[in-house]
Design an enzyme around this catalytic site. Structure first.
Site, PDB file in Angstrom:
ATOM      1  N   HIS A  21      -9.587   1.246   4.727  1.00 62.59           N
ATOM      2  CA  HIS A  21      -8.345   1.403   5.490  1.00 62.59           C
ATOM      3  C   HIS A  21      -8.605   2.356   6.665  1.00 62.59           C
ATOM      4  O   HIS A  21      -9.404   3.284   6.541  1.00 62.59           O
ATOM      5  CB  HIS A  21      -7.251   1.962   4.575  1.00 62.59           C
ATOM      6  CG  HIS A  21      -5.897   1.937   5.201  1.00 62.59           C
ATOM      7  ND1 HIS A  21      -5.498   2.869   6.113  1.00 62.59           N
ATOM      8  CD2 HIS A  21      -4.866   1.063   5.077  1.00 62.59           C
ATOM      9  CE1 HIS A  21      -4.266   2.578   6.522  1.00 62.59           C
ATOM     10  NE2 HIS A  21      -3.857   1.490   5.907  1.00 62.59           N
TER      11      HIS A  21
ATOM     12  N   GLU B  17      -7.008   4.758   7.700  1.00 69.29           N
ATOM     13  CA  GLU B  17      -6.769   6.168   7.362  1.00 69.29           C
ATOM     14  C   GLU B  17      -7.981   6.761   6.633  1.00 69.29           C
ATOM     15  O   GLU B  17      -8.250   7.965   6.743  1.00 69.29           O
ATOM     16  CB  GLU B  17      -5.469   6.301   6.544  1.00 69.29           C
ATOM     17  CG  GLU B  17      -4.260   6.068   7.456  1.00 69.29           C
ATOM     18  CD  GLU B  17      -3.032   5.502   6.784  1.00 69.29           C
ATOM     19  OE1 GLU B  17      -2.927   5.524   5.548  1.00 69.29           O
ATOM     20  OE2 GLU B  17      -2.150   5.005   7.520  1.00 69.29           O
TER      21      GLU B  17
ATOM     22  N   ASN C  92       0.871  -1.177   0.000  1.00 65.02           N
ATOM     23  CA  ASN C  92       0.000   0.000   0.000  1.00 65.02           C
ATOM     24  C   ASN C  92       0.905   1.223   0.000  1.00 65.02           C
ATOM     25  O   ASN C  92       1.483   1.561   1.030  1.00 65.02           O
ATOM     26  CB  ASN C  92      -0.884  -0.041   1.258  1.00 65.02           C
ATOM     27  CG  ASN C  92      -1.711   1.222   1.442  1.00 65.02           C
ATOM     28  OD1 ASN C  92      -1.791   2.056   0.544  1.00 65.02           O
ATOM     29  ND2 ASN C  92      -2.321   1.347   2.614  1.00 65.02           N
TER      30      ASN C  92
ATOM     31  N   SER D  91       3.332  -2.195  10.328  1.00 65.39           N
ATOM     32  CA  SER D  91       4.779  -2.283  10.586  1.00 65.39           C
ATOM     33  C   SER D  91       5.386  -3.639  10.211  1.00 65.39           C
ATOM     34  O   SER D  91       6.315  -4.105  10.868  1.00 65.39           O
ATOM     35  CB  SER D  91       5.094  -1.921  12.036  1.00 65.39           C
ATOM     36  OG  SER D  91       4.737  -0.569  12.295  1.00 65.39           O
TER      37      SER D  91
ATOM     38  N   LYS E 232       0.060   4.239  -0.288  1.00 65.31           N
ATOM     39  CA  LYS E 232      -0.605   5.411   0.304  1.00 65.31           C
ATOM     40  C   LYS E 232      -0.377   6.639  -0.599  1.00 65.31           C
ATOM     41  O   LYS E 232      -0.292   6.477  -1.813  1.00 65.31           O
ATOM     42  CB  LYS E 232      -0.123   5.635   1.744  1.00 65.31           C
ATOM     43  CG  LYS E 232      -0.225   4.347   2.579  1.00 65.31           C
ATOM     44  CD  LYS E 232      -0.053   4.551   4.051  1.00 65.31           C
ATOM     45  CE  LYS E 232      -0.228   3.211   4.760  1.00 65.31           C
ATOM     46  NZ  LYS E 232      -0.197   3.324   6.212  1.00 65.31           N
TER      47      LYS E 232
ATOM     48  N   GLU F 136      -5.459  -4.772  10.592  1.00 64.60           N
ATOM     49  CA  GLU F 136      -4.400  -3.794  10.823  1.00 64.60           C
ATOM     50  C   GLU F 136      -4.680  -3.017  12.106  1.00 64.60           C
ATOM     51  O   GLU F 136      -5.476  -2.063  12.096  1.00 64.60           O
ATOM     52  CB  GLU F 136      -4.331  -2.800   9.660  1.00 64.60           C
ATOM     53  CG  GLU F 136      -4.061  -3.444   8.320  1.00 64.60           C
ATOM     54  CD  GLU F 136      -3.536  -2.427   7.313  1.00 64.60           C
ATOM     55  OE1 GLU F 136      -2.408  -2.603   6.852  1.00 64.60           O
ATOM     56  OE2 GLU F 136      -4.245  -1.450   7.039  1.00 64.60           O
TER      57      GLU F 136
ATOM     58  N   GLY G  58       2.577   2.236  10.733  1.00 68.20           N
ATOM     59  CA  GLY G  58       3.574   3.287  10.570  1.00 68.20           C
ATOM     60  C   GLY G  58       4.303   3.662  11.848  1.00 68.20           C
ATOM     61  O   GLY G  58       4.998   4.681  11.887  1.00 68.20           O
TER      62      GLY G  58
END
Ligand code: PGA
Length: 249
Positions: free
Chosen positions: A93, A95, A9, A209, A11, A163, A169
């Site tokens: 996701h 985000e 991904n 991660s 992003k 996730e 991250g």
């Protein structure tokens, strides 16, 4: 047997320069024993698909609108992603859930749009740290997947990515026991809702991660069929090491 999947991904990272990393990846994997996916920014899907043609690397989008077309400035439909060369799309996701207020109901509608366009939906779920600290992780994941998956989901059209938001991250990862607990739980929920064949056929990715140094142990964990990789998918060398760990798992 579920076919393993290494998904990257990117992003909101990557302009034309990033295609050199993709080229390195596609040259390394003209074929592969696992499925490989790069979800590039929408602006690169067309060029990325051309670059990946004839290799084992599939290209995907990172979000789609629930509608096929219409007055939705700035949005991209599943059909447009497909037309540009995508075969997968990430849906829901964290985000998107956090930055754009996407609800699980909206995500289910997007997944249906993805199916209608012939895309495989990678539907994401995951808890924030406070939810884990409150001991409510499984409740939260159960609700998210119940509400985010359409009734029409099946093993050919749907991949789930677990996730934990606090692991994305951050360099933090759950323990292998924590990953196994959630993945086993999701598997049981899927079997319960969709029956043995579909429930056992849907692939479950871990994300948050994942890097070359921890990939092998994560891939050896119960009900982990691959990974959704952010930062470590941007460099072909790192992502290749993760792919190789998945092949060896
Ligand atoms: P990360 O991102 O690998 O950079 O933690 C994973 C993701 O958000 O899909």
């Amino acid at each position: 047997m579920r076919q393993k999947l290494a998904a990257g991904n990117w992003k909101m990272n990557g302009t034309a320069d990033a295609l050199s990393e993709l080229n390195e990846l596609t040259q390394g994997y003209p074929e592969a024993a696992v499925d490989i996916l790069i979800c590039s920014p929408a602006t690169l899907i067309d060029r990325a698909s051309e670059a990946a043609a004839g290799s084992a690397v599939a290209i995907g989008g990172q979000d789609c609108h629930a509608k096929v077309n219409g007055a939705h400035t700035g949005d991209i439909s599943a059909e447009m992603l497909r037309d540009a060369g995508a075969s997968y799309v990430i849906i829901g996701h964290s985000e998107r859930r956090d930055d754009h207020g996407e609800t699980s109901e909206m995500i289910a509608a997007k997944a249906t749009a993805a199916y209608d366009a012939g895309l495989i939906a990678v539907v994401c779920c995951g808890e924030h740290l406070n939810t884990r600290e409150d001991g409510k992780t499984l409740d939260h994941i159960g609700t998210q997947i119940a509400e985010s998956l359409p009734d029409t989901a099946n093993a050919d059209t749907t991949v789930i990515a677990y996730e934990p938001v606090w692991a994305i991250g951050t360099g933090l990862t759950p323990t292998l026991e924590q990953i196994a607990e959630v993945h086993d739980f999701i598997r049981a929920e899927l079997v319960n809702r969709f029956g043995e064949e579909t429930g056992n056929g849907i692939r479950l990715l871990y994300g948050g991660s994942v890097k070359p140094a921890n990939a092998a142990e994560i891939f050896a964990t119960s009900n982990v069929d691959g990974a959704l990789v952010g930062g470590a998918s941007l460099k072909a060398a790192d992502f290749s090491a993760i792919i190789d760990a998945l092949v060896a798992a």
